[in-house]
Design a protein around this motif. Structure first.
Motif, PDB file in Angstrom:
ATOM      1  N   SER A 104       0.821  -1.208   0.000  1.00 34.53           N
ATOM      2  CA  SER A 104       0.000   0.000   0.000  1.00 34.53           C
ATOM      3  C   SER A 104       0.855   1.257   0.000  1.00 34.53           C
ATOM      4  CB  SER A 104      -0.917   0.027   1.232  1.00 34.53           C
ATOM      5  OG  SER A 104      -1.946  -0.917   1.095  1.00 34.53           O
ATOM      6  N   ARG A 153      -7.703   3.442   5.828  1.00 40.21           N
ATOM      7  CA  ARG A 153      -7.585   3.950   4.464  1.00 40.21           C
ATOM      8  C   ARG A 153      -7.050   5.376   4.440  1.00 40.21           C
ATOM      9  NH1 ARG A 153     -13.583   3.121   2.448  1.00 40.21           N
ATOM     10  NH2 ARG A 153     -12.837   4.430   0.767  1.00 40.21           N
ATOM     11  N   VAL A 158      -6.176   4.929  -1.152  1.00 38.63           N
ATOM     12  CA  VAL A 158      -6.735   3.605  -1.399  1.00 38.63           C
ATOM     13  C   VAL A 158      -5.665   2.589  -0.997  1.00 38.63           C
ATOM     14  CG1 VAL A 158      -7.468   1.973  -3.184  1.00 38.63           C
ATOM     15  CG2 VAL A 158      -8.234   4.357  -3.278  1.00 38.63           C
ATOM     16  N   ARG A 164      -9.354  -4.027   2.147  1.00 38.23           N
ATOM     17  CA  ARG A 164      -9.650  -2.936   1.240  1.00 38.23           C
ATOM     18  C   ARG A 164     -11.163  -2.725   1.071  1.00 38.23           C
ATOM     19  NH1 ARG A 164      -7.625  -2.804  -5.056  1.00 38.23           N
ATOM     20  NH2 ARG A 164      -8.220  -0.674  -5.525  1.00 38.23           N
ATOM     21  N   GLY A 348     -14.407   1.183  -1.086  1.00 43.46           N
ATOM     22  CA  GLY A 348     -13.001   1.048  -0.697  1.00 43.46           C
ATOM     23  C   GLY A 348     -12.060   1.001  -1.876  1.00 43.46           C
TER      24      GLY A 348
END
Ligand code: FE2
Length: 591
Positions: A104, A153, A158, A164, A348
């Motif tokens: 991420s 988040r 994102v 997620r 999400g």
């Protein structure tokens, strides 16, 4: 290597008491650049190529995997620290962690807060240290050892790894937006949550500091809980909004863990009254065409001196604001709901901020003049009706605001600020964030036609008559000489809330072939009285952070502008000692 994210940080300077006076040199420029560590890295040539430019930019947002808990002595490698440079500490807040170990990458605005300090001792030694703010979110997302896993988040991001779809952990107080020294406390603030208090010497996190709870308790104890000052609108509309508010609050609070009030990260200090001014919005304001602003004024010991609450009939998003002796000033950035974006955001797979979009339907900018003084409250002026500035602007940051008596009850209000175009500003693409390819691409912020759309320095002038009616409102560039992009306006802090002549801002020289306007590589000094300007720029591929003015006493421009200069150029070899490499410049501008 410690790298500062040059476009997202705000700073504060705490000057130590002076021991005797030192003559103030004038009309000269002194520059120093200190680099911690014993070895200077070998640098490749710095081609102005597209690939280099994008690589440099992405390096600006490289995560800080290490902290500098034990202060490191910085070594001056160019020039000398000026003899009259005051002892004190320069604190710099910003995001430090952007990528986790599970794929991420978050938006720069969602990076965990990382506080740096540069301590200038009376003997002109300088020590540097840096630590993460130990927020609740950090303790959840930082695992054992050096491992990170983002679970929240964040409103702008994102997640790629981790949970997620259906992830409702949106709000993440990362204490990364600004730093405040007030009342003997050092606070790191975030746009939407409680400040965190840190030890000013060790940078250890002490814990959350419930400023709003403190204020509400004080207001209740003093029996002057602020009466809500509401604007008038058809009762049916208000009733509908009341219902929507009652529905939204438990969802925002219970599901998304948003506090009922969002404390904005930008604070103001009124040197005339020695007060700290802060403002909070209601959590549901982001989603409804009704804006609640609560202004707080604290004395030097965080005692609540004044609290005023206003409700405006508009859908607004505010980042910075202003004050004068009589008024709190809010420049209304107009927003509206984005229904398709809202649906995607809930899944999400799209940033939550995508639920909002800018509302460019009107070509003016609403300027709300909300009564601060008791005289302004008593004047009966309808503060819910904004002055419409004759130019559509998305307000960014305010350098100064002040008012002067025009005689016979009239008032001249001036704002010195930065603003960009609605066409340029973009909620989740800011800084070039692209969650799909995990690269930051600021091309759209550098578009050739975008130069005029980027943040620029402007003056807003408003004349009120004795009844408070607007006689005239104008918007003009602050300098006829300097028309390049600029933001982060700063002044001599002792001239806040009174007529000031000089303003300093981060800016772009425009000399780079690729990414010429963003990130910034210059500081501009503008003389507001005649629009003349002076510029100082980095050499090569270096960038600058927000300038801060450090006064040395005497006239308005007696002092130093301090900022961090960041070098990201690729190194042929990076010796271990350059892990703490920080470039900074201190210089005195001519006057
Ligand atoms: Fe800001």
């Amino acid at each position: 290597m410690a790298i500062c994210t040059v476009a997202t940080m705000h700073a504060a300077v705490h000057q130590h008491p002076r021991r005797g006076s030192v003559p103030t040199p004038r009309h000269r420029v002194r520059a120093v650049r200190g680099i911690a560590g014993a070895t200077r890295a070998t640098v490749t040539s710095e081609p102005d190529a597209s690939s280099t430019a994008f690589w440099d930019y992405n390096l600006l947002f490289r995560s800080q995997r290490a902290e500098t808990s034990e202060p490191v002595q910085l070594r001056v490698v160019e020039g000398a620290i000026p003899a009259d440079f005051p002892a004190g500490t320069y604190y710099l807040a910003g995001p430090g962690m952007f990528s986790d170990d599970h794929g991420s990458i978050v938006h720069p605005l969602d990076g965990h807060g990382y506080l740096r300090s540069f301590r200038f001792h009376p003997d002109h030694g300088v020590h540097y240290s840096a630590r993460y703010v130990e927020t609740a979110a950090k303790s959840e997302e930082k695992g054992e050892g050096a491992s990170w896993r983002f679970t929240h988040r964040g409103p702008f991001s994102v997640l790629q790894g981790g949970h997620r779809v259906g992830n409702v952990k949106v709000m993440k107080n990362v204490a990364n937006t600004s730093v405040l020294w007030w009342g003997g406390r050092l606070l790191c603030l975030w746009e939407g949550g409680m400040p965190y208090e840190l030890d000013p010497d060790t940078l250890e996190t002490i814990g959350p500091f419930d400023l709003l709870g403190l204020a509400d308790e004080a207001a209740a104890a003093q029996g002057r809980g602020a009466a809500r000052q509401r604007q008038r609108r058809p009762w049916l509309v208000e009733a509908g909004l009341d219902v929507a508010t009652r529905l939204l609050r438990p969802i925002l609070g219970g599901v998304f863990t948003m506090p009922p009030k969002r404390l904005l990260a930008h604070y103001k200090i009124d040197p005339k009254r020695n007060r700290l001014l802060m403002v909070a919005c209601n959590a549901e304001d982001m989603l409804l065409p009704r804006a609640n602003f609560t202004f707080y004024e604290f004395d030097a010991g965080f005692g609540l001196v004044q609290k005023r609450e206003f409700v405006l009939p508009a859908h607004l998003m505010i980042h910075d604001w202003a004050f004068t002796d009589s008024h709190y000033v809010v420049l209304g950035n107009r927003i509206k709901l984005d229904i398709p974006g809202s649906v995607l955001a809930m899944t999400g797979t799209y940033p939550m901020i995508g639920a909002l979009q800018l509302d460019p339907s009107r070509q003016t900018t609403p300027v709300y003049l909300l009564p601060r003084s008791t005289e302004a409250v008593a004047s009966g002026r309808d503060w819910a009706v904004p002055v419409e500035a004759p130019s559509q602007m998305w307000s960014m940051h305010v350098g100064n605001a002040f008012e002067e008596d025009l005689g016979r009850g009239g008032l001249d209000i001036r704002l010195h600020m930065s603003a960009c175009s609605y066409e340029w500003f973009h909620f989740h693409r800011m800084f070039g964030y692209n969650w799909k390819n995990k690269k930051l691409d600021p091309s759209f912020m550098n578009a050739a036609k975008g130069k005029e759309l980027m943040p620029r320095l402007v003056q807003v002038a408003i004349e009120l008559d004795k009844r408070g009616a607007c006689r005239r409102c104008s918007v003009k560039r602050m300098s006829h000489q300097w028309n390049r992009p600029a933001d982060f306006p700063a002044i001599n802090p002792s001239f806040a809330n009174k007529r000031s002549r000089f303003i300093y801002a981060g800016s772009a020289s425009g000399l780079r072939k690729f990414l010429p306007y963003f990130p910034f590589d210059s500081v501009v000094k503008v003389d507001v009285s005649d629009g003349t300007s002076r510029r100082w720029s980095c050499e090569g591929r270096k960038f600058v952070g927000e300038p801060v003015f450090v006064p040395t006493g005497g006239g308005e421009d007696h002092g130093y502008v301090i900022l961090v200069e960041v070098r990201t150029t690729t190194y042929m070899k990076v010796p271990t000692s350059s892990l703490y490499q920080i470039s900074k410049r201190i210089f005195k501008m001519y006057h």
